[in-house]
Design an enzyme around this catalytic site. Structure first.
Site, PDB file in Angstrom:
ATOM      1  N   ARG A  16       0.816  -1.218   0.000  1.00  0.00           N
ATOM      2  CA  ARG A  16       0.000   0.000   0.000  1.00  0.00           C
ATOM      3  C   ARG A  16       0.851   1.271   0.000  1.00  0.00           C
ATOM      4  NH1 ARG A  16      -3.795  -0.725   4.940  1.00  0.00           N
ATOM      5  NH2 ARG A  16      -1.953  -1.772   5.744  1.00  0.00           N
ATOM      6  N   LEU A  18       1.409   3.483  -2.349  1.00  0.00           N
ATOM      7  CA  LEU A  18       0.756   4.659  -2.928  1.00  0.00           C
ATOM      8  C   LEU A  18      -0.273   5.234  -1.967  1.00  0.00           C
ATOM      9  CD1 LEU A  18       0.408   6.544  -5.349  1.00  0.00           C
ATOM     10  CD2 LEU A  18      -1.273   4.933  -6.278  1.00  0.00           C
ATOM     11  N   ASN A 114     -16.171  -4.608  -6.978  1.00  0.00           N
ATOM     12  CA  ASN A 114     -16.118  -3.808  -5.756  1.00  0.00           C
ATOM     13  C   ASN A 114     -15.089  -2.687  -5.893  1.00  0.00           C
ATOM     14  OD1 ASN A 114     -16.649  -2.971  -3.141  1.00  0.00           O
ATOM     15  ND2 ASN A 114     -15.057  -4.263  -2.287  1.00  0.00           N
ATOM     16  N   GLY A 431     -23.129   3.733  11.275  1.00  0.00           N
ATOM     17  CA  GLY A 431     -22.569   2.690  12.142  1.00  0.00           C
ATOM     18  C   GLY A 431     -21.185   2.961  12.661  1.00  0.00           C
ATOM     19  N   TRP A 560     -18.345  -9.280  -0.912  1.00  0.00           N
ATOM     20  CA  TRP A 560     -17.093  -8.625  -0.521  1.00  0.00           C
ATOM     21  C   TRP A 560     -16.068  -9.619   0.020  1.00  0.00           C
ATOM     22  CZ3 TRP A 560     -18.863  -3.404   2.101  1.00  0.00           C
ATOM     23  CH2 TRP A 560     -19.267  -2.529   1.089  1.00  0.00           C
ATOM     24  N   GLU A 604     -24.050  -4.563  -6.353  1.00  0.00           N
ATOM     25  CA  GLU A 604     -22.886  -4.883  -7.174  1.00  0.00           C
ATOM     26  C   GLU A 604     -22.798  -6.359  -7.533  1.00  0.00           C
ATOM     27  OE1 GLU A 604     -19.028  -5.471  -4.353  1.00  0.00           O
ATOM     28  OE2 GLU A 604     -19.992  -3.530  -4.355  1.00  0.00           O
ATOM     29  N   CYS A 642     -25.119   1.117  -0.589  1.00  0.00           N
ATOM     30  CA  CYS A 642     -24.184   2.119  -1.115  1.00  0.00           C
ATOM     31  C   CYS A 642     -24.255   2.206  -2.633  1.00  0.00           C
ATOM     32  CB  CYS A 642     -22.750   1.745  -0.750  1.00  0.00           C
ATOM     33  SG  CYS A 642     -22.385   1.721   1.013  1.00  0.00           S
ATOM     34  N   HIS A 693     -17.491  10.872   1.919  1.00  0.00           N
ATOM     35  CA  HIS A 693     -16.277  10.549   1.174  1.00  0.00           C
ATOM     36  C   HIS A 693     -15.422  11.785   0.914  1.00  0.00           C
ATOM     37  CE1 HIS A 693     -19.065   7.217   0.264  1.00  0.00           C
ATOM     38  NE2 HIS A 693     -17.984   6.506   0.461  1.00  0.00           N
TER      39      HIS A 693
END
Length: 752
Positions: A16, A18, A114, A431, A560, A604, A642, A693
């Protein structure tokens, strides 16, 4: 001889890198030059992995600081007016994340994956202009690294416009001619890069039902893009079949066609069409969306079936889609019990390499023979392992008899309203509360046995206490405990379910710098013990207000997770539903009166072709209803979804029979809510009133205006007020003023 290709490669970094560089820059702790340095290192590393695996077609322009669709927006100058005038870097990240004066651009799921992309925002007045610097420079960078013939990746013009939204009701596709003019200029510039350049143009919109109407645009569009004889264009599709498009592509000078042979229900029609053409076929046979070791013998049989239509000299072997959707590498997974059954991005390079050799009958060296033997052993051990099968679970699923709640919604809601006595426009949150560095350190220290259980629990309880005190200070009506004990809304539950395994470093990009580490569902699923009751009941004991229990729904856990591919997903979903059923029963028996079962990933999972949708909807709705069927009439069931466009699934949502649904609407006004009104949706709805976001803090006036916009569609009696989504990724200094402004705005509207 066939060749090998990779549709695209991940970019966030195998550790990770980046992500951390971006977040340091956004926090003002470093300059953007540090992000650029990390990006250069990652691109070189990724090209090196592919070069070492002898991949023939290695991509450039599959790297992005945030999102490839956002890059396309910048490349073709489709900048929304509110962002114009900003410097290059500020413009890019403001469109993605918003700024003090402007909300971010909308974000939604990339087809049924996703991954989230930035939605292009157009109007009648939109114009386009070419800025090709990123693409041309990355090609030169790859050449300097030693990649002989880099393959340039682009998002196609038809897909770009078909996935765009307009702010004035105009037709996005009416801009096709103007946009293609800029693409043609880009192709012209690309033609000057080398004697021969391969360009992969992604047109995945043609794997959806929209292909029926859009296919007629292929020939006139690609006639304008195939005028340069030294630019060889691949028309790339993935996730499903693209038969309508293939019928048109063969009429053009397009050189190659990419087809997904893993997720498509059938590619026979496309193969029959291509058999009588001169097109090179890029056969995506290695799964780019799941993590299980490929059965190389079965893949070879598949290729041999394809070769009945396409000769080897017109056949290239590669991944079904970009490897963006899977983790980087297994090399960091030292404790993973099912490691031999798995294949991540780097390992899939080896699968492509060895499969291509088998297809062409090349002789294997000793290490190659060892690899083939290990592959065969892994496939066999997975089939026969006792870890996979649980007779008790199988028997419980086989004997299911109850699939829905005992009392109808109209009666339930009367009981609930009398019992809860909540005000009009009741307030809550989705939540989660901020996952601070300190909180992550506590969880990590406990996981590594660096602190005692008592010390860990004391810290978690302190966080819960602070969350409750803050929510009461804000005067929020229905509270949450903040989820400090949870790392991820799916991984947390997976860790407590039998049939799951967990990685150390299998991170996958969700959007921007946001990464998830999906659990690995490899066997029959069951719940050995209660998963959330202890923490939720502790939180309820600290307040007189209603404490909402928080669970992740079975369909979202399924969608997911990286899910076993040796059993129907509908059967796996039932196993997950029964685990949630048991948890709901325990929660309500412990005195929890409202329970939210999040189905953030419900949409999705939808198939991309309408003929496959009824089967998915049936098992998805049945499994949600099964999971909540333990709830008594006085137990209120919430759900959250979402990034969903609900107009095509509103009846399905209604059939789920949740008492309250919260949805994301802050970036789209009240358009989603109008769909609920149009069908006479009777249950209660919590439209998000501000965008979580983005780091910006909305004012009281802004939120009050948003609530009044919502009230133009639905009455106060049917609305809940909440943020768009969970607050896990935000900072407390953003969350506290935002929620205080939200409750202040609600009080103003209640009095109006």
């Amino acid at each position: 001889m066939s060749k090998s290709f990779i549709t695209g490669f991940p970019r966030i970094g195998e550790q990770r890198e980046l992500k951390f560089a971006l977040e340091s820059f956004w926090a003002g702790k470093s300059e953007f030059s540090e992000v650029e340095k990390v990006a250069s290192e990652l691109k070189a590393r990724h090209w090196g992995y592919q070069k070492d695996a002898n991949i023939d077609f290695i991509s450039v322009n599959d790297f992005s600081y945030y999102d490839l669709m956002l890059d396309n927006i910048v490349t073709f100058g489709a900048i929304p007016p509110r962002f114009k005038g900003l410097s290059e870097t500020e413009l890019y990240f403001s469109m993605a994340r918003g700024n003090k004066t402007s909300v971010a651009m909308e974000m939604t799921k990339w087809f049924n994956a996703n991954y989230h992309y930035i939605v292009p925002e157009l109007s009648r007045e939109s114009t386009f202009s070419l800025n090709s610097d990123k693409i041309l420079n990355e090609y030169k960078e790859a050449k300097a690294f030693g990649i002989a013939n880099p393959k340039i990746n682009l998002i196609g013009p038809i897909t770009f416009l078909a996935l765009s939204k307009t702010t004035d009701g105009s037709c996005a596709l009416c801009h096709l001619d103007a946009l293609v003019e800029q693409y043609a200029k880009l192709i012209d510039q690309i033609s000057n890069l080398d004697n021969e350049v391969v360009v992969q143009i992604d047109e995945p919109i043609f794997v959806t039902d929209k292909a029926e109407k859009l296919a007629e645009k292929i020939v006139p569009t690609y006639e304008k893009l195939t005028t340069k004889s030294n630019v060889k264009i691949i028309f790339m599709t993935y996730f499903e079949h693209a038969t309508e498009a293939v019928k048109e592509v063969v009429k053009t000078k397009i050189w190659g066609v990419g087809l997904d042979f893993v997720h498509a229900t059938c590619q026979k029609s496309s193969l029959e069409i291509l058999a009588n053409s001169d097109k090179t076929v890029f056969a995506g046979v290695i799964d780019g969306r799941n993590v299980w070791v490929s059965d190389i013998e079965a893949k070879l049989n598949l290729i041999n079936e394809i070769k009945k239509y396409i000769p080897s000299e017109r056949l290239n072997i590669g991944t079904s889609c970009s490897l963006l959707h899977v983790p980087y590498t297994l090399k960091y997974e030292e404790k993973l019990s099912i490691k031999e059954w798995l294949s991540f991005a780097v390992e899939k390079l080896a699968e492509v390499k060895h499969l291509r050799k088998l297809v062409d009958g090349e002789k294997f060296c000793e290490s190659g023979e060892a690899w083939l033997k290990a592959n065969k052993n892994a496939i066999e051990s997975r089939k026969t392992s006792d870890l996979v099968n649980d007779k008790a679970v199988q028997n419980r699923v086989a004997n299911l008899s109850k699939f829905q709640r005992d009392v109808a919604y109209e009666e339930r809601i009367k009981i609930q309203k009398a019992k809860f006595n909540l005000p009009e426009l009741p307030t809550t949150t989705i939540g989660s509360f901020p996952q601070t560095p300190e909180l992550r350190q506590v969880r990590n220290a406990y996981k590594k046995a660096l602190i005692t259980k008592e010390a860990y629990e004391a810290d978690i309880k302190k966080y819960i206490d602070d969350c409750i005190a803050f929510q009461e200070e804000c005067d929020i009506d229905v509270l949450v405990h903040g989820e400090p004990e949870r790392n991820d809304m799916v991984e947390y539950f997976g860790e407590q379910l039998k049939g799951y395994a967990f990685s150390t470093n299998a991170w996958v990009q969700s959007y921007g710098s946001r990464c998830v580490k999906p659990p690995l569902l490899f066997g029959d699923v069951s719940r050995p013990k209660a998963m959330t009751v202890e923490w939720i009941t502790y939180a309820q004991s600290k307040t007189k207000r209603i404490m909402k229990g928080m669970l992740t729904g079975p369909v979202t856990i399924l969608n997911w997770s990286f899910v076993r591919d040796d059993k129907p997903r509908s059967e796996i979903a039932k196993e997950l539903a029964l685990a949630i059923y048991d948890e709901i029963d325990d929660l309500q028996n412990a005195g929890i009166r409202i329970i939210q079962v999040d189905e953030a990933a419900f949409k999705e999972g939808y198939p991309l072709r309408r003929e496959n949708i009824p089967a998915y909807e049936k098992f998805a709705v049945d499994c949600f209803k099964l999971s909540v069927s333990a709830a008594k009439a006085e137990t209120q069931i919430h759900t959250h979804m979402c990034y969903s466009e609900f107009n095509d699934i509103i009846k399905t949502i209604e059939a789920m029979d949740a008492d309250v649904i919260s949805i994301e609407t802050a970036r789209s006004g009240n358009e989603l809510l109008k769909i609920f009104k149009s069908v006479g949706y009777k249950q209660e709805v919590g439209p998000g009133v501000y965008d979580i976001h983005s780091p910006r803090v909305p004012s009281v006036e802004e939120i009050a205006t948003q609530i009044n916009v919502l009230l133009e569609v639905l009455p106060k009696s049917q609305l809940w007020i909440n943020p768009d989504c969970g607050l896990k990724t935000r900072k407390w200094e953003e969350v506290k003023p935002s929620l205080k402004n939200m409750t202040a705005a609600v009080k103003i509207v209640r009095l109006s």
